[in-house]
Design a protein around this motif. Structure first.
Motif, PDB file in Angstrom:
ATOM      1  N   ALA A 181       0.843  -1.196   0.000  1.00 46.92           N
ATOM      2  CA  ALA A 181       0.000   0.000   0.000  1.00 46.92           C
ATOM      3  C   ALA A 181       0.882   1.251   0.000  1.00 46.92           C
ATOM      4  CB  ALA A 181      -0.898   0.001   1.237  1.00 46.92           C
ATOM      5  N   GLN A 182       0.346   2.279  -0.665  1.00 50.30           N
ATOM      6  CA  GLN A 182       1.087   3.525  -0.747  1.00 50.30           C
ATOM      7  C   GLN A 182       0.868   4.365   0.500  1.00 50.30           C
ATOM      8  OE1 GLN A 182      -1.341   2.675  -2.942  1.00 50.30           O
ATOM      9  NE2 GLN A 182      -0.154   1.911  -4.666  1.00 50.30           N
ATOM     10  N   THR A 183       1.930   5.021   0.936  1.00 49.17           N
ATOM     11  CA  THR A 183       1.813   5.927   2.073  1.00 49.17           C
ATOM     12  C   THR A 183       2.467   7.246   1.704  1.00 49.17           C
ATOM     13  OG1 THR A 183       3.869   5.129   3.056  1.00 49.17           O
ATOM     14  CG2 THR A 183       1.827   4.080   3.777  1.00 49.17           C
ATOM     15  N   ILE A 184       1.933   8.312   2.269  1.00 47.60           N
ATOM     16  CA  ILE A 184       2.475   9.645   2.037  1.00 47.60           C
ATOM     17  C   ILE A 184       2.755  10.278   3.384  1.00 47.60           C
ATOM     18  CG2 ILE A 184       0.108  10.494   1.737  1.00 47.60           C
ATOM     19  CD1 ILE A 184       1.262  12.723  -0.027  1.00 47.60           C
ATOM     20  N   HIS A 185       3.953  10.768   3.541  1.00 48.94           N
ATOM     21  CA  HIS A 185       4.380  11.329   4.824  1.00 48.94           C
ATOM     22  C   HIS A 185       4.841  12.758   4.613  1.00 48.94           C
ATOM     23  CE1 HIS A 185       6.176  11.801   8.706  1.00 48.94           C
ATOM     24  NE2 HIS A 185       7.381  11.946   8.201  1.00 48.94           N
ATOM     25  N   GLN A 186       4.312  13.660   5.414  1.00 44.36           N
ATOM     26  CA  GLN A 186       4.733  15.054   5.335  1.00 44.36           C
ATOM     27  C   GLN A 186       5.447  15.442   6.619  1.00 44.36           C
ATOM     28  OE1 GLN A 186       0.748  16.804   3.322  1.00 44.36           O
ATOM     29  NE2 GLN A 186       2.373  18.311   3.656  1.00 44.36           N
ATOM     30  N   TRP A 187       6.431  16.301   6.466  1.00 43.24           N
ATOM     31  CA  TRP A 187       7.128  16.814   7.647  1.00 43.24           C
ATOM     32  C   TRP A 187       7.525  18.261   7.452  1.00 43.24           C
ATOM     33  CZ3 TRP A 187       9.529  14.088   3.797  1.00 43.24           C
ATOM     34  CH2 TRP A 187      10.685  14.638   3.253  1.00 43.24           C
ATOM     35  N   PRO A 188       7.586  19.043   8.550  1.00 42.80           N
ATOM     36  CA  PRO A 188       7.114  18.691   9.891  1.00 42.80           C
ATOM     37  C   PRO A 188       5.587  18.727   9.960  1.00 42.80           C
ATOM     38  CG  PRO A 188       7.742  20.985   9.832  1.00 42.80           C
ATOM     39  CD  PRO A 188       8.058  20.442   8.466  1.00 42.80           C
ATOM     40  N   VAL A 189       5.052  18.367  11.074  1.00 40.54           N
ATOM     41  CA  VAL A 189       3.597  18.402  11.255  1.00 40.54           C
ATOM     42  C   VAL A 189       3.141  19.846  11.391  1.00 40.54           C
ATOM     43  CG1 VAL A 189       1.721  17.784  12.826  1.00 40.54           C
ATOM     44  CG2 VAL A 189       3.522  16.123  12.321  1.00 40.54           C
ATOM     45  N   ALA A 190       3.956  20.648  12.079  1.00 39.34           N
ATOM     46  CA  ALA A 190       3.626  22.063  12.266  1.00 39.34           C
ATOM     47  C   ALA A 190       4.912  22.859  12.424  1.00 39.34           C
ATOM     48  CB  ALA A 190       2.736  22.240  13.495  1.00 39.34           C
ATOM     49  N   GLU A 191       4.821  24.123  12.029  1.00 43.50           N
ATOM     50  CA  GLU A 191       5.957  25.035  12.151  1.00 43.50           C
ATOM     51  C   GLU A 191       5.462  26.408  12.567  1.00 43.50           C
ATOM     52  OE1 GLU A 191       9.948  24.113  10.039  1.00 43.50           O
ATOM     53  OE2 GLU A 191       9.241  24.807  11.988  1.00 43.50           O
ATOM     54  N   ILE A 192       6.211  27.033  13.463  1.00 35.92           N
ATOM     55  CA  ILE A 192       5.990  28.441  13.786  1.00 35.92           C
ATOM     56  C   ILE A 192       7.282  29.158  13.411  1.00 35.92           C
ATOM     57  CG2 ILE A 192       5.498  30.138  15.565  1.00 35.92           C
ATOM     58  CD1 ILE A 192       4.033  27.939  17.108  1.00 35.92           C
ATOM     59  N   LYS A 193       7.164  30.114  12.485  1.00 37.39           N
ATOM     60  CA  LYS A 193       8.363  30.763  11.961  1.00 37.39           C
ATOM     61  C   LYS A 193       8.182  32.285  11.979  1.00 37.39           C
ATOM     62  CE  LYS A 193      11.054  28.523   9.552  1.00 37.39           C
ATOM     63  NZ  LYS A 193      12.372  27.886   9.808  1.00 37.39           N
ATOM     64  N   ALA A 194       9.293  32.963  11.964  1.00 39.55           N
ATOM     65  CA  ALA A 194       9.264  34.421  11.931  1.00 39.55           C
ATOM     66  C   ALA A 194       9.250  34.928  10.491  1.00 39.55           C
ATOM     67  CB  ALA A 194      10.493  34.973  12.654  1.00 39.55           C
ATOM     68  N   VAL A 195       8.620  36.061  10.297  1.00 39.95           N
ATOM     69  CA  VAL A 195       8.657  36.713   8.980  1.00 39.95           C
ATOM     70  C   VAL A 195      10.115  36.919   8.576  1.00 39.95           C
ATOM     71  CG1 VAL A 195       8.184  38.871   7.759  1.00 39.95           C
ATOM     72  CG2 VAL A 195       6.431  37.872   9.234  1.00 39.95           C
ATOM     73  N   GLY A 196      10.415  36.592   7.333  1.00 43.53           N
ATOM     74  CA  GLY A 196      11.766  36.782   6.823  1.00 43.53           C
ATOM     75  C   GLY A 196      12.669  35.582   6.993  1.00 43.53           C
ATOM     76  N   SER A 197      12.217  34.584   7.736  1.00 43.29           N
ATOM     77  CA  SER A 197      13.052  33.392   7.939  1.00 43.29           C
ATOM     78  C   SER A 197      12.834  32.404   6.801  1.00 43.29           C
ATOM     79  CB  SER A 197      12.718  32.742   9.279  1.00 43.29           C
ATOM     80  OG  SER A 197      11.373  32.298   9.306  1.00 43.29           O
ATOM     81  N   PRO A 198      13.769  31.456   6.609  1.00 42.51           N
ATOM     82  CA  PRO A 198      13.607  30.469   5.543  1.00 42.51           C
ATOM     83  C   PRO A 198      12.680  29.337   5.966  1.00 42.51           C
ATOM     84  CG  PRO A 198      15.666  30.111   6.674  1.00 42.51           C
ATOM     85  CD  PRO A 198      15.050  31.341   7.287  1.00 42.51           C
ATOM     86  N   LEU A 199      12.244  28.569   4.962  1.00 41.73           N
ATOM     87  CA  LEU A 199      11.322  27.462   5.225  1.00 41.73           C
ATOM     88  C   LEU A 199      11.623  26.298   4.295  1.00 41.73           C
ATOM     89  CD1 LEU A 199       8.532  26.477   6.551  1.00 41.73           C
ATOM     90  CD2 LEU A 199       7.525  27.223   4.380  1.00 41.73           C
ATOM     91  N   SER A 200      11.491  25.107   4.830  1.00 43.89           N
ATOM     92  CA  SER A 200      11.571  23.913   4.000  1.00 43.89           C
ATOM     93  C   SER A 200      10.581  22.894   4.525  1.00 43.89           C
ATOM     94  CB  SER A 200      12.983  23.336   4.025  1.00 43.89           C
ATOM     95  OG  SER A 200      13.061  22.195   3.196  1.00 43.89           O
ATOM     96  N   LEU A 201       9.657  22.488   3.662  1.00 43.67           N
ATOM     97  CA  LEU A 201       8.681  21.455   3.997  1.00 43.67           C
ATOM     98  C   LEU A 201       8.921  20.266   3.081  1.00 43.67           C
ATOM     99  CD1 LEU A 201       5.397  23.583   4.216  1.00 43.67           C
ATOM    100  CD2 LEU A 201       7.057  23.104   6.030  1.00 43.67           C
ATOM    101  N   GLY A 202       8.688  19.077   3.616  1.00 42.49           N
ATOM    102  CA  GLY A 202       8.966  17.893   2.822  1.00 42.49           C
ATOM    103  C   GLY A 202       7.812  16.922   2.745  1.00 42.49           C
ATOM    104  N   CYS A 203       7.908  16.065   1.757  1.00 45.12           N
ATOM    105  CA  CYS A 203       6.872  15.076   1.489  1.00 45.12           C
ATOM    106  C   CYS A 203       7.547  13.858   0.872  1.00 45.12           C
ATOM    107  CB  CYS A 203       5.871  15.702   0.522  1.00 45.12           C
ATOM    108  SG  CYS A 203       4.664  14.585  -0.184  1.00 45.12           S
ATOM    109  N   THR A 204       7.188  12.663   1.369  1.00 40.87           N
ATOM    110  CA  THR A 204       7.740  11.430   0.819  1.00 40.87           C
ATOM    111  C   THR A 204       6.615  10.459   0.519  1.00 40.87           C
ATOM    112  OG1 THR A 204       9.817  11.661   2.026  1.00 40.87           O
ATOM    113  CG2 THR A 204       9.247   9.460   1.259  1.00 40.87           C
TER     114      THR A 204
END
Lengths: 112, 113
Positions: free
Chosen positions: A1-24
């Motif tokens: 069976a196929q599974t999809i995983h996202q990370w992180p579950v939640a993020e709190i970030k400041a304006v102007g900061s970088p971001l990286s979200l992932g999915c597998t």
């Protein structure tokens, strides 16, 4: 069976900061991959899609970028977050253009 | 303008009643219409779908009625249960391309026990 995983579950970030979200995606070779954004209480807006490694198409311009470094991985990123980036980010996949679209559990992003 | 419209925005029914969620679309080339169910904090999940060659699709307590001429469809949830409380999105695409789904704004359903 196929599974999809996202990370992180939640993020709190400041304006102007970088971001990286992932999915597998596991259990499916060469899936079509998508990033969606959902404002709180809002509809689903497609941001990017990819049908193969190394190729990503942008659907809307939101000062975000996406990459597909591996067949089973999709990354969403930006170097500088805006307040308007807050929301729910969903990765999705299909087995082909006429196959069901499946969503991951999402990442909740709060930009302060 | 919104290519896929849903109404009502929110709906409250009592347990056991039938909830009716409406959807309409603009593009006559749309031929695939899935409904997604989303619980708070979760990703949407496909509930039921219909293609334009059919006028009805049934899956347990969930039924889609489709009117191609009027470009309208509706989702009927019979014997509604509190566990059905969620937001329901109607979506549409042409040529059945699920990668190009256009989503409506959603209907939030509350089922009161």
């Amino acid at each position: 069976a196929q599974t999809i995983h996202q990370w992180p579950v939640a993020e709190i970030k400041a304006v102007g900061s970088p971001l990286s979200l992932g999915c597998t995606i596991k259990g499916k070779s060469s899936p079509n991959l998508y990033w969606y954004w959902q404002a709180t209480g809002g509809t689903l807006q497609q941001l990017f899609y990819s049908i193969t490694v190394g190729q990503v198409e942008s659907v809307v311009q939101l000062n975000l970028s996406a990459s597909r470094p591996k067949d089973d991985q999709f990354i969403l990123s930006t170097e500088k977050l805006l307040l308007s980036h807050s929301g729910f980010y969903l990765c999705a996949w299909t087995g082909g253009f006429q196959n069901t679209l499946y969503f991951g559990a999402g990442t909740r992003l709060s930009v302060l | 303008q919104q290519q896929v419209r849903q109404s009502p925005q929110s709906l409250t029914v009592w347990e056991g009643e039938t909830a009716i969620l409406n959807c309409s679309y603009e593009d006559s080339t749309f031929n695939y219409f899935p409904w997604y169910q989303q619980f708070p904090g979760e990703g949407p999940a496909l509930l039921i779908s219909i293609r334009s060659v059919s006028d009805k699709k049934e899956d347990g307590r969930f039924t889609i009625f489709f009117n191609k001429r009027e470009k309208k469809l509706s989702l009927h949830i019979t014997d509604s249960q509190p566990g059905d409380s969620a937001t329901y999105f109607c979506a549409a695409s042409g040529t059945g391309n699920t990668g190009k789904l256009i989503f409506g704004l959603g209907t939030t359903l509350q089922v009161q026990p």
